[in-house]
Design an enzyme around this catalytic site. Sequence first.
Site, PDB file in Angstrom:
ATOM      1  N   ASP A 106       0.848  -1.194   0.000  1.00 45.56           N
ATOM      2  CA  ASP A 106       0.000   0.000   0.000  1.00 45.56           C
ATOM      3  C   ASP A 106       0.886   1.249   0.000  1.00 45.56           C
ATOM      4  OD1 ASP A 106      -2.923   0.965   0.429  1.00 45.56           O
ATOM      5  OD2 ASP A 106      -1.867   1.930   2.077  1.00 45.56           O
ATOM      6  N   HIS A 150      -6.718  -6.789  -1.110  1.00 46.33           N
ATOM      7  CA  HIS A 150      -5.671  -5.827  -0.762  1.00 46.33           C
ATOM      8  C   HIS A 150      -4.823  -6.303   0.413  1.00 46.33           C
ATOM      9  CE1 HIS A 150      -3.923  -1.807  -0.654  1.00 46.33           C
ATOM     10  NE2 HIS A 150      -4.133  -1.764   0.648  1.00 46.33           N
ATOM     11  N   TYR A 168      -2.037  11.238   2.804  1.00 47.20           N
ATOM     12  CA  TYR A 168      -2.886  11.498   1.637  1.00 47.20           C
ATOM     13  C   TYR A 168      -2.909  12.986   1.305  1.00 47.20           C
ATOM     14  CZ  TYR A 168      -4.671   6.733   2.098  1.00 47.20           C
ATOM     15  OH  TYR A 168      -4.774   5.373   2.153  1.00 47.20           O
TER      16      TYR A 168
END
Length: 281
Positions: free
Chosen positions: A101, A262, A208
Amino acid sequence: MRTRHFHLSTGVQLEGLDAGPEGGELVVLLHGFPESGDAWRRQLPVLASAGLHAVAPHQRGYAGSSKPPGVAPYRLSALAQDVLALADELQAEQFTVVGHDWGAAVGWHLPTLHPDRLRRLVVLNGPHAGTVGPHAMRHPMQYVRGWYIGAFQLPMVPEWMLGANGFALLKRAIQSTARPGSIPDDLLERYEQQWSHPGALTAMLNWYRALAFDLPTPTLRIGLPVTVLWGERDPALDRGLADAALALCSDGKLVSLPEATHWLHHEEPEAVNRVLMEAIG
């Protein structure tokens, strides 16, 4: 496994897990959102038993590691410098990176801009930041899959929503997208304790938010050996992102796990460990 604290030349302190002989080849395992170095507890003992020095730091902003204020300290360039400084602290001129990730995004950044420091790169379901935009332009469904990235740009609202009711939404986001029963309750409880550290949730989200403050990783050729493991049932990341990143690699290999999501390192640890050992071998 040992818990260690590393005081780095970048000015941050990283807490993390350490396994294996300190004289072994260094392997740095980088977690993603919203996990921590504890995500690798099924991989660390296997690497250590092979004589490797495996270190899984809680990256900046997470768990007991430093949480610099503001957004700019969470740019990929700063996060990559932490990894280089960690290797320096451990006196490793060259090392291997395993990333999942966001940890994979840091991983892709390192051989692109610091190819002299890495021996190999192993990526688990994580895109090369420089290929995401062009890929999404050709495959707009990736924008839909990544809707949460835009939502995380809002101030304070994501913290309030994700932290409410004992981080219920954050825990549900993991459990609902993973194979049932693959994420142990005690690991989620560990994460909840770490998310509760003062400033942790904002720091985690700032990874982010920092996307707007940093240039994407350049799409330069990567000459060192790269292995990409990809869980095909990832609800957030299109498989095409793996292909786009591997297209930059002179020595790249894709290992597909058709039934994994994931969270492949939790769902299929034996398969992941086997590939890790083959790649690092």
